[in-house]
Write an enzyme that holds these catalytic residues in place. Sequence first.
Site, PDB file in Angstrom:
ATOM      1  CE  LYS A  51      -3.710  -2.540   2.233  1.00 23.37           C
ATOM      2  NZ  LYS A  51      -4.287  -3.019   3.487  1.00 23.37           N
TER       3      LYS A  51
ATOM      4  CD  GLN B 169      -3.183  -4.774   6.556  1.00 30.44           C
ATOM      5  OE1 GLN B 169      -3.077  -3.809   5.811  1.00 30.44           O
ATOM      6  NE2 GLN B 169      -3.795  -5.884   6.196  1.00 30.44           N
TER       7      GLN B 169
ATOM      8  CG  ASP C 227      -9.732  -0.648   4.543  1.00 24.64           C
ATOM      9  OD1 ASP C 227      -9.408  -0.920   3.370  1.00 24.64           O
ATOM     10  OD2 ASP C 227      -9.073  -1.017   5.523  1.00 24.64           O
TER      11      ASP C 227
END
Length: 284
Positions: free
Chosen positions: A53, A97, A120
Amino acid sequence: MKAKIIDGKALAAAVKQEAAQQVAQLKGKGITPCLAVVLVGEDPASQVYVRGKINDCAQCGIESRSIRLPEDVTQAELLAQVKQLAEDASVHGILVQLPLPAQIDEKTVIDAIPPEKDVDGFSPVNVGRMQIGEPCYLPCTPAGCIRMIESTGMEIAGKHAVVIGRSNIVGKPAAMLLLAKNATVTICHSRTQNLKELCASADILVAAVGRAGFVTGEMVKPGAVVIDVGINRGADGKLHGDVDFDAAADKAAWITPVPGGVGPMTRAMLMLNTVEAARRAAGV
């Protein structure tokens, strides 16, 4: 004739180029999109994902901040870090994460991310907005799946789509996005009866069950588009999808590989969400 491969890497490169062009426009207005990624502990897979990422951000011109916290961090400490990022106007997207260590309640952490920085697409507010068709940040993996299906030229409207798996991260939102595209959607799971017959009737088959090789060739309709979301580490040390690739490729018209399919597209869609978050924050 063997199925054509839906090249996730090539599609992701195009999406990231799209994001980079938008970033250049925003920078011309004095706005630099910024994504903060919080990693707890030393999980090797999570470290790989985070590095990916960060690299994607660099390719798109997005500023990235990597915050690493120890495995034994308390929930209060993690929430304090999220709060600090939430209050920082220069940060447009926050990503924690997953998975998190056992002492952390994932739902509490996700709920603490402001919806406007939830790139997200996991927050209840964004999930609810997606459900009723309002503007929101779409969850990256399902949104990437839709792009991959559309890249084949198949018209989603009117098709029968079967989603195997009902997770909040992939299965349910993938079904909702397909429904929004006017597909007729069936969600299958561990209690589904006649699973093989249902899958074999699907024009679009999305496998997100987390079991290597779960989808066999006999579960694939001739000419179907098969999207394999599974990432399973085999005894051979290699990554395998939820679909028996060779058997399915003999029947499908299009199929995604593992690796090199849905994974790169997931990260690329995250870049688009981050850019959109910066745009909305600036009101441009």
